[in-house]
Design a protein around this motif. Structure first.
Motif, PDB file in Angstrom:
ATOM      1  N   GLN A   1      53.515  47.562  21.227  1.00  0.00           N
ATOM      2  CA  GLN A   1      54.000  46.583  22.192  1.00  0.00           C
ATOM      3  C   GLN A   1      54.493  45.321  21.490  1.00  0.00           C
ATOM      4  O   GLN A   1      55.574  44.796  21.799  1.00  0.00           O
ATOM      5  CB  GLN A   1      52.875  46.252  23.159  1.00  0.00           C
ATOM      6  N   HIS A   2      53.720  44.832  20.518  1.00  0.00           N
ATOM      7  CA  HIS A   2      54.132  43.621  19.804  1.00  0.00           C
ATOM      8  C   HIS A   2      55.369  43.867  18.941  1.00  0.00           C
ATOM      9  O   HIS A   2      56.253  43.014  18.848  1.00  0.00           O
ATOM     10  CB  HIS A   2      52.981  43.094  18.959  1.00  0.00           C
ATOM     11  N   LYS A   3      55.445  45.033  18.327  1.00  0.00           N
ATOM     12  CA  LYS A   3      56.628  45.362  17.527  1.00  0.00           C
ATOM     13  C   LYS A   3      57.867  45.453  18.416  1.00  0.00           C
ATOM     14  O   LYS A   3      58.958  45.006  18.027  1.00  0.00           O
ATOM     15  CB  LYS A   3      56.408  46.671  16.767  1.00  0.00           C
ATOM     16  N   ASP A   4      57.711  46.008  19.604  1.00  0.00           N
ATOM     17  CA  ASP A   4      58.820  46.082  20.559  1.00  0.00           C
ATOM     18  C   ASP A   4      59.247  44.673  20.966  1.00  0.00           C
ATOM     19  O   ASP A   4      60.443  44.340  20.995  1.00  0.00           O
ATOM     20  CB  ASP A   4      58.377  46.885  21.783  1.00  0.00           C
ATOM     21  N   ASN A   5      58.279  43.813  21.266  1.00  0.00           N
ATOM     22  CA  ASN A   5      58.598  42.424  21.604  1.00  0.00           C
ATOM     23  C   ASN A   5      59.374  41.750  20.484  1.00  0.00           C
ATOM     24  O   ASN A   5      60.313  40.971  20.733  1.00  0.00           O
ATOM     25  CB  ASN A   5      57.310  41.632  21.861  1.00  0.00           C
ATOM     26  N   GLU A   6      58.986  42.024  19.259  1.00  0.00           N
ATOM     27  CA  GLU A   6      59.635  41.373  18.111  1.00  0.00           C
ATOM     28  C   GLU A   6      61.072  41.823  17.926  1.00  0.00           C
ATOM     29  O   GLU A   6      61.935  41.029  17.535  1.00  0.00           O
ATOM     30  CB  GLU A   6      58.801  41.610  16.852  1.00  0.00           C
TER      31      GLU A   6
ATOM     32  N   THR B   1      52.576  38.201  19.173  1.00  0.00           N
ATOM     33  CA  THR B   1      53.927  38.592  18.758  1.00  0.00           C
ATOM     34  C   THR B   1      54.497  37.517  17.841  1.00  0.00           C
ATOM     35  O   THR B   1      54.389  36.324  18.116  1.00  0.00           O
ATOM     36  CB  THR B   1      54.832  38.750  19.992  1.00  0.00           C
ATOM     37  N   ARG B   2      55.115  37.935  16.737  1.00  0.00           N
ATOM     38  CA  ARG B   2      55.698  36.984  15.777  1.00  0.00           C
ATOM     39  C   ARG B   2      57.012  36.399  16.288  1.00  0.00           C
ATOM     40  O   ARG B   2      57.763  37.070  16.986  1.00  0.00           O
ATOM     41  CB  ARG B   2      55.997  37.671  14.444  1.00  0.00           C
TER      42      ARG B   2
ATOM     43  N   ALA C   1      56.435  37.820  26.256  1.00  0.00           N
ATOM     44  CA  ALA C   1      55.863  38.610  25.161  1.00  0.00           C
ATOM     45  C   ALA C   1      54.383  38.267  25.063  1.00  0.00           C
ATOM     46  O   ALA C   1      53.822  37.634  25.960  1.00  0.00           O
ATOM     47  CB  ALA C   1      56.591  38.301  23.860  1.00  0.00           C
TER      48      ALA C   1
ATOM     49  N   ARG D   1      55.456  33.491  24.681  1.00  0.00           N
ATOM     50  CA  ARG D   1      54.460  34.305  23.979  1.00  0.00           C
ATOM     51  C   ARG D   1      53.095  33.990  24.593  1.00  0.00           C
ATOM     52  O   ARG D   1      52.369  33.118  24.137  1.00  0.00           O
ATOM     53  CB  ARG D   1      54.509  34.002  22.486  1.00  0.00           C
TER      54      ARG D   1
ATOM     55  N   CYS E   1      60.668  30.387  21.461  1.00  0.00           N
ATOM     56  CA  CYS E   1      59.707  31.494  21.554  1.00  0.00           C
ATOM     57  C   CYS E   1      58.303  30.910  21.469  1.00  0.00           C
ATOM     58  O   CYS E   1      57.503  31.266  20.599  1.00  0.00           O
ATOM     59  CB  CYS E   1      59.929  32.495  20.436  1.00  0.00           C
TER      60      CYS E   1
ATOM     61  N   ARG F   1      45.546  40.294  15.497  1.00  0.00           N
ATOM     62  CA  ARG F   1      46.531  41.349  15.739  1.00  0.00           C
ATOM     63  C   ARG F   1      46.137  42.652  15.049  1.00  0.00           C
ATOM     64  O   ARG F   1      46.290  43.738  15.609  1.00  0.00           O
ATOM     65  CB  ARG F   1      47.909  40.890  15.272  1.00  0.00           C
TER      66      ARG F   1
END
Length: 218
Positions: free
Chosen positions: A142-147, A115-116, A111, A166, A211, A130
């Motif tokens: 992309q970051h929301k998808d990773n999350e 990404t959180r 990720a 990450r 993570c 971010r």
């Protein structure tokens, strides 16, 4: 590596990070299978490299891909498509059950450093980056998808030995050093250093179900 002559299944092999990973794994004597939309993008010629033409959005024979595989590496990133739909999450929700069916346990998902973690807030400075740099460059999807991938792994895949890196990727330049795993420390790293880290951490049992970030230890 713990297992000599292992077989890696790589998603995202035509990306800048992915191509480095394929090259390193082959140089270390391992076998690599890769699902790629455009096989011609990979210039490597090696008897231990198997390229399968296809995309995560339409490939159906995931069980067949996993046959004989020891490690699954996911370094996927398509910001334009991820702004439209959580394509990685949709795919991972198909991949993990297939891994169970085929008895493949170890999985690394790359990720981004912005990404959180699951149910955690970003540090203030990271949050600012971010919502400025990542937003300006169209990377929020992309970051929301990773999350949502991380949420799925935490909530529904504890039986799989998954690791989330990450990563903070800045350039495709030469190595700047060796990256170490850490919960809070974070460095912007070159593609080759990210890949060397991934190649090592996939066999680190202490990294399972983490993570974490990575940083250059001086």
């Amino acid at each position: 590596m713990k297992n000599s002559n292992s077989t890696f299944l790589v998603f995202g092999a035509t990306g800048r990070t992915g191509q480095h990973f394929v090259s390193i794994a082959l140089k270390e004597g391992h076998k690599v299978k890769a699902l790629v939309r455009n096989p011609e993008k990979i210039k490597i010629q090696n008897i231990n490299l198997e390229l399968i033409k296809g995309s995560i959005t339409n490939y159906e024979n995931i069980d067949e891909l996993l046959d004989g595989v020891d490690f699954v590496i996911c370094m996927l990133g398509n910001a334009q498509e991820q702004n439209k739909a959580p394509i990685n999450t949709i795919f991972i929700k198909k991949l993990i059950p297939a891994m169970r069916r085929q008895g493949v346990k170890r999985f690394l998902y790359q990720a981004g450093g912005l990404t959180r973690r699951y149910k955690e807030r970003l540090p203030f400075v990271t949050w600012i980056l971010r919502n400025t740099v990542a937003r300006y460059n169209g990377l929020l999807g992309q970051h929301k998808d990773n999350e949502t991938v991380i949420e799925y792994l935490v909530e529904e895949a504890q039986d799989v030995d998954w690791i989330v890196h990450r990563a903070g990727i800045i350039s495709d330049g030469p190595s700047k050093g060796i990256l170490k795993r850490d919960r809070t420390k974070f460095s912007l790293a070159t593609h080759v250093d990210i890949v060397n880290y991934n190649f090592q951490v996939i066999n680190d049992d202490s990294a399972i179900h983490t993570c974490d970030l990575s940083y250059y230890k001086k």
